[in-house]
Design an enzyme around this catalytic site. Structure first.
Site, PDB file in Angstrom:
ATOM      1  N   LEU A  28     -12.376 -30.856  -6.465  1.00 40.41           N
ATOM      2  CA  LEU A  28     -11.724 -32.159  -6.531  1.00 40.41           C
ATOM      3  C   LEU A  28     -11.009 -32.377  -5.201  1.00 40.41           C
ATOM      4  O   LEU A  28     -10.488 -31.433  -4.611  1.00 40.41           O
ATOM      5  CB  LEU A  28     -10.701 -32.192  -7.665  1.00 40.41           C
ATOM      6  CG  LEU A  28     -11.263 -32.230  -9.088  1.00 40.41           C
ATOM      7  CD1 LEU A  28     -10.118 -32.309 -10.092  1.00 40.41           C
ATOM      8  CD2 LEU A  28     -12.207 -33.400  -9.280  1.00 40.41           C
TER       9      LEU A  28
ATOM     10  N   HIS B 120     -25.017 -36.265  -6.985  1.00 42.55           N
ATOM     11  CA  HIS B 120     -25.072 -35.299  -8.095  1.00 42.55           C
ATOM     12  C   HIS B 120     -26.534 -35.177  -8.547  1.00 42.55           C
ATOM     13  O   HIS B 120     -27.218 -36.188  -8.673  1.00 42.55           O
ATOM     14  CB  HIS B 120     -24.194 -35.800  -9.248  1.00 42.55           C
ATOM     15  CG  HIS B 120     -24.078 -34.808 -10.348  1.00 42.55           C
ATOM     16  ND1 HIS B 120     -23.197 -33.745 -10.291  1.00 42.55           N
ATOM     17  CD2 HIS B 120     -24.749 -34.692 -11.516  1.00 42.55           C
ATOM     18  CE1 HIS B 120     -23.335 -33.021 -11.396  1.00 42.55           C
ATOM     19  NE2 HIS B 120     -24.265 -33.575 -12.153  1.00 42.55           N
TER      20      HIS B 120
HETATM   21  C1  GRF Z   1     -27.171 -31.207  -4.035  1.00 41.67           C
HETATM   22  O1  GRF Z   1     -28.048 -30.847  -5.048  1.00 41.67           O
HETATM   23  C2  GRF Z   1     -26.191 -32.245  -4.500  1.00 41.67           C
HETATM   24  O2  GRF Z   1     -26.686 -33.051  -5.506  1.00 41.67           O
HETATM   25  C3  GRF Z   1     -25.059 -31.421  -5.029  1.00 41.67           C
HETATM   26  O3  GRF Z   1     -25.000 -30.288  -4.217  1.00 41.67           O
HETATM   27  C4  GRF Z   1     -26.273 -30.057  -3.629  1.00 41.67           C
HETATM   28  C5  GRF Z   1     -26.053 -29.998  -2.149  1.00 41.67           C
HETATM   29  O4  GRF Z   1     -27.246 -29.693  -1.486  1.00 41.67           O
HETATM   30  N1  GRF Z   1     -23.829 -32.156  -5.058  1.00 41.67           N
HETATM   31  P1  GRF Z   1     -27.281 -29.707   0.082  1.00 41.67           P
HETATM   32  O5  GRF Z   1     -26.172 -28.758   0.548  1.00 41.67           O
HETATM   33  O6  GRF Z   1     -27.024 -31.094   0.530  1.00 41.67           O
HETATM   34  O7  GRF Z   1     -28.631 -29.203   0.464  1.00 41.67           O
END
Ligand code: GRF
Length: 193
Positions: A89, A106
């Site tokens: 957070l 997400h």
């Molecule tokens: C992604 O799957 C995103 O949805 C989540 O964390 C992951 C980060 O992946 N919040 P990356 O570090 O951008 O490759």
């Protein structure tokens, strides 16, 4: 065209693939934002290695005392913050400084599979366990509650019967890489500062 200034905030275990696609999009002349700084809590991660090649402005802001103030000192002059693989957070002073101007990505179709503990491979495991035939990703605004801000964009993809959490994660990630730059364009077309 005056471009919006973006800061990207990555997490400690950052693979940084979303940060990278945002950085690359910002290189395009017709993209409405420029990448001002990319902030990591640690000096070494897979992302930090690759980032050196991208020639972007990097800052390391470790967690700890006065974290919020130290973050503000490096990114307070930006217009937008994009979280990419950042699981915590945010400190209240960051939320207050960028009201409505913080985005997150997400790896599910929120509100499904959001909330505490729902990150990374856990999300894809849950999707398979529930027998869903479709999943995807969501770019949303950040509020003080996990995964609950306004949804900007969702992109969908199928779940195949022989998927493992890993094969599904890879398919969703491809959608994420389309979704994040699209979402930035979308919010900026409604907020032209
Ligand atoms: C992604 O799957 C995103 O949805 C989540 O964390 C992951 C980060 O992946 N919040 P990356 O570090 O951008 O490759």
């Amino acid at each position: 065209m005056s471009k919006a200034k973006i800061a990207i905030l990555v997490g400690s275990n950052g693979r940084g693939s979303n940060a990278k696609v945002i950085a690359q999009a910002c290189e395009q002349e017709d993209f409405p934002a420029e990448l001002t700084v990319c902030v990591s809590p640690v000096p070494e991660s897979r992302f930090m290695k690759e980032a050196e090649e991208l020639e972007i402005n990097l800052a390391v802001v470790p967690y700890g005392d006065n974290y919020g103030d130290r973050l503000l000192a490096v990114m307070g002059h930006c217009d937008w913050v994009c979280l990419a693989g950042y699981l915590r957070l945010l400190p209240p002073q960051i939320l207050n400084h960028f009201p409505g101007h913080i985005l997150n990505i997400h790896p599910s179709l929120l509100p499904k599979y959001g909330g505490k503990g729902m990150y990374g491979i856990n999300v894809h495991r849950a999707v398979i366990r529930e027998g869903d035939e479709e999943t995807g990703c969501t770019v949303h605004r950040i509020t003080e509650v996990y995964d609950q801000g306004e949804i900007i964009i969702q992109r969908r993809c199928p779940v195949w019967p022989d998927d493992t959490p890993e094969t599904l994660a890879a398919r969703v990630l491809r959608e994420e890489h389309q979704a994040y730059p699209e979402a930035i364009v979308k919010v900026l077309s409604g907020n032209p500062e």
